[in-house]
Design a protein around this motif. Structure first.
Motif, PDB file in Angstrom:
ATOM      1  N   GLY A 202       0.779  -1.228   0.000  1.00 22.13           N
ATOM      2  CA  GLY A 202       0.000   0.000   0.000  1.00 22.13           C
ATOM      3  C   GLY A 202       0.809   1.275   0.000  1.00 22.13           C
ATOM      4  N   LEU A 203       2.130   1.178   0.248  1.00 22.65           N
ATOM      5  CA  LEU A 203       2.926   2.399   0.364  1.00 22.65           C
ATOM      6  C   LEU A 203       3.003   3.159  -0.949  1.00 22.65           C
ATOM      7  N   ARG A 204       3.292   2.435  -2.032  1.00 23.38           N
ATOM      8  CA  ARG A 204       3.468   3.140  -3.297  1.00 23.38           C
ATOM      9  C   ARG A 204       2.179   3.845  -3.728  1.00 23.38           C
ATOM     10  N   ALA A 205       1.060   3.189  -3.594  1.00 27.73           N
ATOM     11  CA  ALA A 205      -0.212   3.813  -3.985  1.00 27.73           C
ATOM     12  C   ALA A 205      -0.463   5.076  -3.168  1.00 27.73           C
ATOM     13  N   ASP A 206      -0.196   5.006  -1.871  1.00 29.70           N
ATOM     14  CA  ASP A 206      -0.385   6.177  -1.017  1.00 29.70           C
ATOM     15  C   ASP A 206       0.574   7.288  -1.410  1.00 29.70           C
ATOM     16  N   TRP A 207       1.825   6.908  -1.670  1.00 35.57           N
ATOM     17  CA  TRP A 207       2.861   7.877  -2.040  1.00 35.57           C
ATOM     18  C   TRP A 207       2.498   8.574  -3.355  1.00 35.57           C
ATOM     19  N   GLU A 208       2.113   7.796  -4.339  1.00 36.73           N
ATOM     20  CA  GLU A 208       1.751   8.381  -5.632  1.00 36.73           C
ATOM     21  C   GLU A 208       0.526   9.282  -5.514  1.00 36.73           C
ATOM     22  N   ASP A 209      -0.384   8.937  -4.600  1.00 38.86           N
ATOM     23  CA  ASP A 209      -1.571   9.762  -4.417  1.00 38.86           C
ATOM     24  C   ASP A 209      -1.222  11.142  -3.874  1.00 38.86           C
ATOM     25  N   ARG A 210      -0.081  11.248  -3.194  1.00 38.06           N
ATOM     26  CA  ARG A 210       0.344  12.531  -2.637  1.00 38.06           C
ATOM     27  C   ARG A 210       1.036  13.423  -3.673  1.00 38.06           C
ATOM     28  N   VAL A 211       1.379  12.858  -4.813  1.00 38.46           N
ATOM     29  CA  VAL A 211       2.013  13.617  -5.895  1.00 38.46           C
ATOM     30  C   VAL A 211       0.916  14.138  -6.815  1.00 38.46           C
ATOM     31  N   PRO A 212       0.806  15.458  -7.020  1.00 33.15           N
ATOM     32  CA  PRO A 212      -0.278  15.969  -7.865  1.00 33.15           C
ATOM     33  C   PRO A 212      -0.364  15.321  -9.237  1.00 33.15           C
ATOM     34  N   ILE A 213       0.769  15.005  -9.868  1.00 29.07           N
ATOM     35  CA  ILE A 213       0.725  14.332 -11.166  1.00 29.07           C
ATOM     36  C   ILE A 213       0.238  12.900 -11.016  1.00 29.07           C
ATOM     37  N   GLY A 214       0.390  12.307  -9.844  1.00 28.97           N
ATOM     38  CA  GLY A 214      -0.195  11.010  -9.555  1.00 28.97           C
ATOM     39  C   GLY A 214       0.679   9.800  -9.806  1.00 28.97           C
TER      40      GLY A 214
END
Length: 271
Positions: A202-214
């Motif tokens: 789940g870390l990567r999905a959460d991390w990418e969600d925090r990046v505006p570009i996604g």
């Protein structure tokens, strides 16, 4: 046959050049005409990259960036091989994850030695060459983590913040010597340095969600910005720390309220 374009006839030295952002930068600069010298501790990966790119315009020199003598040998080897140095990319780096109280002193010293001392050593070793020829571009790999804080990354944050302000100082000190010095500040990138912690569910999905570009950046995307800063197209650019982070540091960190409100609205029962 190499197509001689932006970097035709130029010589580039890249530390941490055997993998990740460094290898992507080596491939790009080589493809655009540069002779490339790769400095790294990973001899197998470095020599494999030389084989991939071809020995005519590429060299590998084993390099420990935390040792000034080793960095000096890299610079001297590049000059001996190709006669000059036009571009230096100080890219070698390592991460760390620990609370301050639990952070071993030796780990703190190692992170700063590689991430910050290595940048200083690279600049100190190459600047006499560049000043003598009245031309050169240095690009230091800093981080979005040098622009703001992360939980548990005290040594890494401190080192990368140091890289940014060192870059500014070096840039103004040598602006009238014909040498431009800039930093790139990547956000999360798909590189080996992040591979271990990306395995946490789940870390990567959460991390990418925090990046505006996604999403995470690719090493090639960071290499493109490094190449721009190293090129003549950036001839009036010096002393900057350029975020290449998908909008990460543009965000305050507060919730995406429009999205939250939209989710709540869609969840409301229809009358």
């Amino acid at each position: 046959m190499i197509e001689r374009t932006r970097f035709g006839g130029k010589v580039a030295v890249i530390t941490g050049g055997a993998s990740g952002i460094g290898a992507a930068t080596a491939r790009l600069l080589h493809a655009e005409g540069a002779s490339v010298v790769i400095g790294d501790l990973d001899a197998a990966a470095g020599n494999a990259l030389v084989t991939e790119l071809g020995v005519e315009h590429t060299r590998f020199i084993i390099t420990d960036v935390s040792d000034f003598a080793s960095v000096t040998a890299l610079i001297d080897g590049a000059v001996a091989a190709f006669g000059r140095i036009d571009v230096l990319v100080n890219n070698a780096g390592i991460g760390s994850l620990s609370s301050i109280g639990a952070l071993p002193v030796e780990d703190w010293k190692k992170v700063l030695a590689i991430n910050l001392d290595g940048v200083f050593f690279g600049c100190k070793a190459v600047l006499p060459e560049m000043v003598a020829q009245r031309a050169g571009a240095i690009v230091n790999t800093a981080s979005a983590s040098g622009l703001a804080a992360d939980f548990g990354f005290a040594a890494y944050n401190a080192a990368k913040a140091g890289v940014i302000n060192f870059t500014r100082t070096a840039a103004i000190d040598h602006a009238r010597d014909g040498v431009r010095i800039n930093a790139v500040c990547p956000g999360p990138v798909d590189t080996p340095i992040l591979a271990a912690i990306q395995g946490i569910p789940g870390l990567r999905a959460d991390w990418e969600d925090r990046v505006p570009i996604g999403r995470f950046a690719t090493p090639a995307e960071i290499a493109q910005v490094i190449a721009f800063l190293a090129s003549d197209a950036a001839s009036y650019v010096t002393g900057i720390a350029m975020p290449v982070d998908g909008g990460l540091t543009a965000h305050t960190g507060q919730p995406n309220l429009p999205r939250v409100m939209s989710v709540l609205a869609s969840a409301e029962p229809s009358s």
